[in-house]
Design an enzyme around this catalytic site. Sequence first.
Site, PDB file in Angstrom:
ATOM      1  N   GLY A  49     197.106  51.152  26.375  1.00 12.93           N
ATOM      2  CA  GLY A  49     197.022  50.926  24.938  1.00 12.93           C
ATOM      3  C   GLY A  49     196.331  52.100  24.288  1.00 12.93           C
ATOM      4  O   GLY A  49     195.580  52.832  24.950  1.00 12.93           O
ATOM      5  N   GLN A  95     191.660  56.465  17.747  1.00 17.79           N
ATOM      6  CA  GLN A  95     191.329  57.206  18.973  1.00 17.79           C
ATOM      7  C   GLN A  95     191.889  58.630  18.955  1.00 17.79           C
ATOM      8  O   GLN A  95     191.472  59.468  19.742  1.00 17.79           O
ATOM      9  CB  GLN A  95     191.844  56.473  20.221  1.00 17.79           C
ATOM     10  CG  GLN A  95     191.087  55.188  20.506  1.00 17.79           C
ATOM     11  CD  GLN A  95     191.605  54.530  21.766  1.00 17.79           C
ATOM     12  OE1 GLN A  95     192.583  53.794  21.726  1.00 17.79           O
ATOM     13  NE2 GLN A  95     190.976  54.816  22.897  1.00 17.79           N
ATOM     14  N   CYS A 125     188.422  52.269  28.765  1.00 19.20           N
ATOM     15  CA  CYS A 125     188.972  52.753  27.499  1.00 19.20           C
ATOM     16  C   CYS A 125     189.229  54.248  27.644  1.00 19.20           C
ATOM     17  O   CYS A 125     188.393  54.969  28.190  1.00 19.20           O
ATOM     18  CB  CYS A 125     187.963  52.492  26.387  1.00 19.20           C
ATOM     19  SG  CYS A 125     188.489  53.091  24.778  1.00 19.20           S
ATOM     20  N   LEU A 126     190.345  54.703  27.124  1.00 14.60           N
ATOM     21  CA  LEU A 126     190.656  56.133  27.221  1.00 14.60           C
ATOM     22  C   LEU A 126     189.618  56.977  26.480  1.00 14.60           C
ATOM     23  O   LEU A 126     189.454  58.155  26.783  1.00 14.60           O
ATOM     24  CB  LEU A 126     192.056  56.410  26.673  1.00 14.60           C
ATOM     25  CG  LEU A 126     193.220  55.835  27.497  1.00 14.60           C
ATOM     26  CD1 LEU A 126     194.543  56.093  26.795  1.00 14.60           C
ATOM     27  CD2 LEU A 126     193.245  56.413  28.909  1.00 14.60           C
ATOM     28  N   HIS A 144     191.567  44.457  22.605  1.00  8.60           N
ATOM     29  CA  HIS A 144     190.856  45.738  22.770  1.00  8.60           C
ATOM     30  C   HIS A 144     191.317  46.747  21.711  1.00  8.60           C
ATOM     31  O   HIS A 144     190.494  47.392  21.055  1.00  8.60           O
ATOM     32  CB  HIS A 144     191.105  46.254  24.187  1.00  8.60           C
ATOM     33  CG  HIS A 144     190.498  47.595  24.484  1.00  8.60           C
ATOM     34  ND1 HIS A 144     189.525  47.773  25.436  1.00  8.60           N
ATOM     35  CD2 HIS A 144     190.738  48.828  23.952  1.00  8.60           C
ATOM     36  CE1 HIS A 144     189.179  49.065  25.460  1.00  8.60           C
ATOM     37  NE2 HIS A 144     189.900  49.724  24.582  1.00  8.60           N
ATOM     38  N   GLU A 145     192.632  46.870  21.546  1.00 10.86           N
ATOM     39  CA  GLU A 145     193.154  47.874  20.604  1.00 10.86           C
ATOM     40  C   GLU A 145     192.868  47.481  19.154  1.00 10.86           C
ATOM     41  O   GLU A 145     192.545  48.335  18.331  1.00 10.86           O
ATOM     42  CB  GLU A 145     194.655  48.097  20.821  1.00 10.86           C
ATOM     43  CG  GLU A 145     195.047  48.616  22.200  1.00 10.86           C
ATOM     44  CD  GLU A 145     194.227  49.795  22.690  1.00 10.86           C
ATOM     45  OE1 GLU A 145     193.797  50.624  21.867  1.00 10.86           O
ATOM     46  OE2 GLU A 145     193.987  49.886  23.906  1.00 10.86           O
ATOM     47  N   HIS A 167     189.480  48.408  18.030  1.00  7.90           N
ATOM     48  CA  HIS A 167     189.328  49.821  17.656  1.00  7.90           C
ATOM     49  C   HIS A 167     189.508  50.018  16.146  1.00  7.90           C
ATOM     50  O   HIS A 167     188.899  50.911  15.559  1.00  7.90           O
ATOM     51  CB  HIS A 167     190.369  50.696  18.369  1.00  7.90           C
ATOM     52  CG  HIS A 167     189.950  51.160  19.741  1.00  7.90           C
ATOM     53  ND1 HIS A 167     188.848  51.954  19.948  1.00  7.90           N
ATOM     54  CD2 HIS A 167     190.495  50.953  20.966  1.00  7.90           C
ATOM     55  CE1 HIS A 167     188.737  52.222  21.247  1.00  7.90           C
ATOM     56  NE2 HIS A 167     189.722  51.626  21.896  1.00  7.90           N
TER      57      HIS A 167
HETATM   58 ZN    ZN Z   1     189.985  51.671  23.934  1.00  8.56          ZN
END
Ligand code: ZN
Length: 159
Positions: free
Chosen positions: A46, A51, A89-90, A131-132, A135
């Site tokens: 995701g 991000q 998380c990226l 999660h997304e 953000h």
């Molecule tokens: Zn994330």
Amino acid sequence: MAIRKILTEQDRALRLKSRPVTQITPHILELLDDLTETMRRADGCGLAAPQVGVLRCVVVVETEPGEVYELINPEITNRQGTQRVLEGCLSIPGKQGFTVRPEQVTVRALARDGKTYEYTAHGLLAQAFCHEIDHLDGILFVDKMLPGTLHYVDPNEEK
Ligand code: ZN
């Protein structure tokens, strides 16, 4: 399509609230394409627009290869049950921890065709949606992490 740079935890943009999309322009379609390409390149499931430094309510999720959800102005309209899940998380490479997420969610969002769709998801997909969407409010999984569950992993081996 283009790969965009993924911001990391220290970047203030990750803490800001994203703005809803008012019109699906070519710019937004390009953002969707780039998010998917960038997510795949990073081996993530995701990615949210903030991000990559774009404060718009746009996310992509792909927990099953080839099944990409493109969510514009997503809203969680229903939550059911709970699950204790491991998250990463990226934008926070090398860290993982456990959170509690709904086991099932229903998400309402616009798609690239400008129509509104509802998706009901369970398990990993529900976790990824939550999660997304977090953000977009400047919330990171570490904010919700269960105490004592943080651990470090080699970012190159976490896949
Ligand atoms: Zn994330």
